[in-house]
Scaffold this motif. Sequence first.
Motif, PDB file in Angstrom:
ATOM      1  N   UNK A 220       2.802 -10.306  -9.834  1.00  0.00           N
ATOM      2  CA  UNK A 220       4.078 -10.318  -9.848  1.00  0.00           C
ATOM      3  C   UNK A 220       4.766 -10.643  -9.236  1.00  0.00           C
ATOM      4  N   UNK A 221       6.133 -10.848  -9.845  1.00  0.00           N
ATOM      5  CA  UNK A 221       7.326 -11.023  -9.401  1.00  0.00           C
ATOM      6  C   UNK A 221       8.270  -9.505  -9.159  1.00  0.00           C
ATOM      7  N   UNK A 222       8.318  -9.467  -7.878  1.00  0.00           N
ATOM      8  CA  UNK A 222       9.308  -7.684  -8.138  1.00  0.00           C
ATOM      9  C   UNK A 222      10.789  -8.273  -7.094  1.00  0.00           C
ATOM     10  N   UNK A 223      11.882  -8.410  -7.858  1.00  0.00           N
ATOM     11  CA  UNK A 223      12.707  -7.832  -6.680  1.00  0.00           C
ATOM     12  C   UNK A 223      12.964  -6.746  -5.984  1.00  0.00           C
ATOM     13  N   UNK A 224      12.963  -6.152  -4.954  1.00  0.00           N
ATOM     14  CA  UNK A 224      12.451  -5.078  -4.001  1.00  0.00           C
ATOM     15  C   UNK A 224      14.378  -4.163  -3.940  1.00  0.00           C
ATOM     16  N   UNK A 225      14.530  -3.671  -5.461  1.00  0.00           N
ATOM     17  CA  UNK A 225      16.257  -2.894  -5.124  1.00  0.00           C
ATOM     18  C   UNK A 225      16.179  -2.287  -6.759  1.00  0.00           C
TER      19      UNK A 225
ATOM     20  N   UNK B  85       0.646 -15.656 -20.901  1.00  0.00           N
ATOM     21  CA  UNK B  85       1.037 -13.672 -21.188  1.00  0.00           C
ATOM     22  C   UNK B  85       1.339 -13.088 -20.031  1.00  0.00           C
ATOM     23  N   UNK B  86       2.724 -13.339 -20.204  1.00  0.00           N
ATOM     24  CA  UNK B  86       3.695 -12.743 -19.107  1.00  0.00           C
ATOM     25  C   UNK B  86       4.447 -11.680 -19.880  1.00  0.00           C
ATOM     26  N   UNK B  87       5.062 -10.568 -18.895  1.00  0.00           N
ATOM     27  CA  UNK B  87       5.362  -9.652 -19.581  1.00  0.00           C
ATOM     28  C   UNK B  87       7.359  -8.919 -18.657  1.00  0.00           C
ATOM     29  N   UNK B  88       8.460  -8.671 -18.926  1.00  0.00           N
ATOM     30  CA  UNK B  88       9.259  -8.808 -17.626  1.00  0.00           C
ATOM     31  C   UNK B  88       9.837  -7.517 -17.556  1.00  0.00           C
ATOM     32  N   UNK B  89      10.517  -6.755 -16.875  1.00  0.00           N
ATOM     33  CA  UNK B  89      11.182  -5.966 -16.664  1.00  0.00           C
ATOM     34  C   UNK B  89      12.390  -5.346 -15.855  1.00  0.00           C
ATOM     35  N   UNK B  90      13.159  -4.543 -15.441  1.00  0.00           N
ATOM     36  CA  UNK B  90      13.145  -3.832 -14.796  1.00  0.00           C
ATOM     37  C   UNK B  90      13.010  -2.717 -13.907  1.00  0.00           C
ATOM     38  N   UNK B  91      13.360  -2.741 -12.285  1.00  0.00           N
ATOM     39  CA  UNK B  91      13.618  -1.910 -12.096  1.00  0.00           C
ATOM     40  C   UNK B  91      14.523  -1.011 -12.297  1.00  0.00           C
ATOM     41  N   UNK B  92      13.550   0.758 -12.082  1.00  0.00           N
ATOM     42  CA  UNK B  92      14.244   1.626 -12.250  1.00  0.00           C
ATOM     43  C   UNK B  92      14.488   2.574 -11.296  1.00  0.00           C
TER      44      UNK B  92
ATOM     45  N   UNK C  36      17.356  -2.185 -10.287  1.00  0.00           N
ATOM     46  CA  UNK C  36      17.866  -2.693 -10.841  1.00  0.00           C
ATOM     47  C   UNK C  36      17.331  -4.178 -10.764  1.00  0.00           C
ATOM     48  N   UNK C  37      16.439  -4.914 -10.186  1.00  0.00           N
ATOM     49  CA  UNK C  37      15.737  -5.785  -9.870  1.00  0.00           C
ATOM     50  C   UNK C  37      15.065  -6.402 -10.682  1.00  0.00           C
ATOM     51  N   UNK C  38      14.207  -7.688 -11.318  1.00  0.00           N
ATOM     52  CA  UNK C  38      13.861  -8.482 -11.528  1.00  0.00           C
ATOM     53  C   UNK C  38      12.340  -7.766 -11.545  1.00  0.00           C
ATOM     54  N   UNK C  39      11.135  -7.032 -12.349  1.00  0.00           N
ATOM     55  CA  UNK C  39       9.687  -7.484 -12.354  1.00  0.00           C
ATOM     56  C   UNK C  39       9.463  -8.436 -13.439  1.00  0.00           C
ATOM     57  N   UNK C  40       8.148  -8.778 -12.725  1.00  0.00           N
ATOM     58  CA  UNK C  40       7.760  -9.983 -13.740  1.00  0.00           C
ATOM     59  C   UNK C  40       5.697  -9.316 -13.923  1.00  0.00           C
ATOM     60  N   UNK C  41       5.259  -9.480 -14.890  1.00  0.00           N
ATOM     61  CA  UNK C  41       3.367  -9.904 -14.416  1.00  0.00           C
ATOM     62  C   UNK C  41       2.795 -10.884 -14.846  1.00  0.00           C
ATOM     63  N   UNK C  42       1.869 -11.234 -14.378  1.00  0.00           N
ATOM     64  CA  UNK C  42       1.243 -11.773 -14.955  1.00  0.00           C
ATOM     65  C   UNK C  42      -0.400 -11.994 -15.537  1.00  0.00           C
ATOM     66  N   UNK C  43      -0.399 -11.908 -16.904  1.00  0.00           N
ATOM     67  CA  UNK C  43      -1.206 -11.328 -17.531  1.00  0.00           C
ATOM     68  C   UNK C  43      -2.722 -12.747 -17.393  1.00  0.00           C
ATOM     69  N   UNK C  44      -2.622 -14.068 -17.385  1.00  0.00           N
ATOM     70  CA  UNK C  44      -3.372 -14.382 -17.751  1.00  0.00           C
ATOM     71  C   UNK C  44      -3.163 -15.890 -19.437  1.00  0.00           C
TER      72      UNK C  44
ATOM     73  N   UNK D  44       2.666  -8.926  -2.712  1.00  0.00           N
ATOM     74  CA  UNK D  44       1.269  -9.359  -2.426  1.00  0.00           C
ATOM     75  C   UNK D  44       0.545  -8.864  -2.275  1.00  0.00           C
ATOM     76  N   UNK D  45       1.062  -7.024  -2.275  1.00  0.00           N
ATOM     77  CA  UNK D  45       0.240  -6.109  -2.399  1.00  0.00           C
ATOM     78  C   UNK D  45      -0.172  -5.424  -3.496  1.00  0.00           C
ATOM     79  N   UNK D  46       0.566  -5.466  -4.881  1.00  0.00           N
ATOM     80  CA  UNK D  46       0.145  -5.369  -6.343  1.00  0.00           C
ATOM     81  C   UNK D  46      -0.578  -6.648  -6.270  1.00  0.00           C
ATOM     82  N   UNK D  47      -0.571  -7.807  -6.343  1.00  0.00           N
ATOM     83  CA  UNK D  47      -1.507  -8.612  -6.558  1.00  0.00           C
ATOM     84  C   UNK D  47      -2.987  -8.412  -5.844  1.00  0.00           C
ATOM     85  N   UNK D  48      -3.819  -7.697  -5.189  1.00  0.00           N
ATOM     86  CA  UNK D  48      -4.374  -7.655  -4.264  1.00  0.00           C
ATOM     87  C   UNK D  48      -5.534  -6.471  -5.672  1.00  0.00           C
ATOM     88  N   UNK D  49      -5.114  -6.076  -6.594  1.00  0.00           N
ATOM     89  CA  UNK D  49      -5.753  -5.046  -7.525  1.00  0.00           C
ATOM     90  C   UNK D  49      -5.637  -5.456  -8.710  1.00  0.00           C
ATOM     91  N   UNK D  50      -4.101  -5.448  -9.088  1.00  0.00           N
ATOM     92  CA  UNK D  50      -3.195  -5.578 -10.780  1.00  0.00           C
ATOM     93  C   UNK D  50      -3.452  -7.353 -10.840  1.00  0.00           C
TER      94      UNK D  50
END
Length: 265
Positions: free
Chosen positions: A36-41, A54-61, A43-51, A27-33
């Motif tokens: 997002x999909x964020x697994x809070x840990x 157009x979506x991207x995915x990654x891994x939390x390091x 090694x968790x997954x992270x994903x962005x929806x640019x509209x 919810x925080x990232x959505x207020x300015x960027x």
Amino acid sequence: MSERRLEKDIELAADPEQVWEAIATEPGIATWFVPHRVEPREGGAVGQDYGSGFETTGRITAWEPVSADGRGRFAYGSAEPPADGSPDYAFEFLVAGREGGGTVVRFVQSGFLDGADWDGEYDSFDAGWSLFFENLRSYFAHFRGLPAQNVVTMSWTSGTAHTVWPVLYGGLGLAGRPDLGSEVTLAPDGPAPITGVVDVMTEEFLGVRSARGLHRFGAEGSDGCGVSAYHYFYGGAVDAAALTQEWQAWLTRHFPVPAGAADVR
């Protein structure tokens, strides 16, 4: 791999815990960027929806919430290294409380490739992050604590940003480039009018802050042009899905994808 890095320091009138929530939670990232999909840990997954699909995915390091010393760290990169020689981007946000109040975010993006062919890519990220971090400042200054509903739309058209901007201004009901700080009413054919103050005016972006939120329009490219319309509605409920359809139809109407063009995203 190139050592070229994009670095920014963002001073915010908020405490470190508030800033952590804004940069590292869905919810925080959505207020300015963007949403997002964020697994809070780590090694968790992270994903962005640019509209517009157009979506991207990654891994939390790195997932290090703010500790007693007022510091925290959030970082992510690609889930798997790109196989086609594309840049392997990594993103890091370092949060640090300031003596006397406020917080500084140290942002670093790495993984850029060398060479003039990649200068435009670097410049585009630089301009984009500057806009998004200005959104973050505006959120804390004007809409602090309110949840956001996002309307994110994109299109791609022929021409250049130089030729697209007059069409973009006209499509928004503006006679031309407005002055920073001026009050305007955007009157697109389709979506409801928006009245507010011009709070961003750069070569790449036009931003308007209304009583209800932030409204950002972009045109970038010198050989084909990406055009975007991002909106952040705070507090009161809006039909974000319906507004997304309206703004996407508006973009497509004014900036049609060239016939036979491949998906450029």
